[in-house]
Design a protein around this motif. Structure first.
Motif, PDB file in Angstrom:
ATOM      1  N   THR A  61       4.443  -3.723   3.149  1.00  0.00           N
ATOM      2  CA  THR A  61       2.991  -3.587   3.297  1.00  0.00           C
ATOM      3  C   THR A  61       2.305  -4.942   3.386  1.00  0.00           C
ATOM      4  OG1 THR A  61       2.773  -3.408   0.897  1.00  0.00           O
ATOM      5  CG2 THR A  61       2.929  -1.351   2.144  1.00  0.00           C
ATOM      6  N   ASN A  62       2.985  -5.989   2.897  1.00  0.00           N
ATOM      7  CA  ASN A  62       2.447  -7.341   2.958  1.00  0.00           C
ATOM      8  C   ASN A  62       3.544  -8.247   3.515  1.00  0.00           C
ATOM      9  OD1 ASN A  62       1.521  -9.925   2.564  1.00  0.00           O
ATOM     10  ND2 ASN A  62       0.837  -9.606   0.466  1.00  0.00           N
ATOM     11  N   PRO A  63       3.433  -8.645   4.796  1.00  0.00           N
ATOM     12  CA  PRO A  63       4.476  -9.470   5.414  1.00  0.00           C
ATOM     13  C   PRO A  63       4.711 -10.803   4.714  1.00  0.00           C
ATOM     14  CG  PRO A  63       2.942  -8.654   7.062  1.00  0.00           C
ATOM     15  CD  PRO A  63       2.369  -8.311   5.722  1.00  0.00           C
ATOM     16  N   SER A  64       3.749 -11.259   3.931  1.00  0.00           N
ATOM     17  CA  SER A  64       3.919 -12.523   3.202  1.00  0.00           C
ATOM     18  C   SER A  64       4.665 -12.327   1.891  1.00  0.00           C
ATOM     19  CB  SER A  64       2.546 -13.143   2.917  1.00  0.00           C
ATOM     20  OG  SER A  64       1.892 -13.435   4.121  1.00  0.00           O
ATOM     21  N   LEU A  65       4.944 -11.078   1.556  1.00  0.00           N
ATOM     22  CA  LEU A  65       5.585 -10.790   0.277  1.00  0.00           C
ATOM     23  C   LEU A  65       6.837  -9.948   0.502  1.00  0.00           C
ATOM     24  CD1 LEU A  65       5.509 -11.001  -2.800  1.00  0.00           C
ATOM     25  CD2 LEU A  65       4.103  -8.940  -2.827  1.00  0.00           C
ATOM     26  N   ILE A  66       7.954 -10.645   0.752  1.00  0.00           N
ATOM     27  CA  ILE A  66       9.241  -9.965   0.818  1.00  0.00           C
ATOM     28  C   ILE A  66      10.058 -10.491  -0.351  1.00  0.00           C
ATOM     29  CG2 ILE A  66       9.220  -9.455   3.282  1.00  0.00           C
ATOM     30  CD1 ILE A  66      10.976 -11.919   3.716  1.00  0.00           C
ATOM     31  N   ILE A  67      10.899  -9.651  -0.888  1.00  0.00           N
ATOM     32  CA  ILE A  67      11.591  -9.971  -2.130  1.00  0.00           C
ATOM     33  C   ILE A  67      13.096 -10.032  -1.902  1.00  0.00           C
ATOM     34  CG2 ILE A  67      11.986  -9.149  -4.500  1.00  0.00           C
ATOM     35  CD1 ILE A  67       9.257  -7.673  -4.190  1.00  0.00           C
TER      36      ILE A  67
END
Length: 70
Positions: free
Chosen positions: A36-42
């Protein structure tokens, strides 16, 4: 549809993954709606990636022909 699984590593970015897998961020997001947030992958996330041949077919891109003048 054949997909490849990519496991996100520490320090990965969506841009870097797309580049290393010969795809685009847009297509990664399309086939991974849980992002949902491309800047936040884990690290540890599993992403579904299309192969480059499948991407070329998908967007209808044909490699350019090289023509040599006589």
């Amino acid at each position: 549809m054949t997909m490849k699984t990519y496991v996100v590593k520490t320090g990965d970015t969506l841009f870097a993954i797309a580049k290393s897998q010969n795809t685009t961020q847009t297509l990664i997001l399309k086939y991974n709606p849980s992002i949902t947030n491309p800047s936040l992958i884990i690290a540890g996330m599993e992403l579904q990636i299309k192969t480059s041949a499948e991407i070329n077919d998908l967007i209808g891109r044909v490699p350019p022909r090289i023509s040599y003048a006589s």
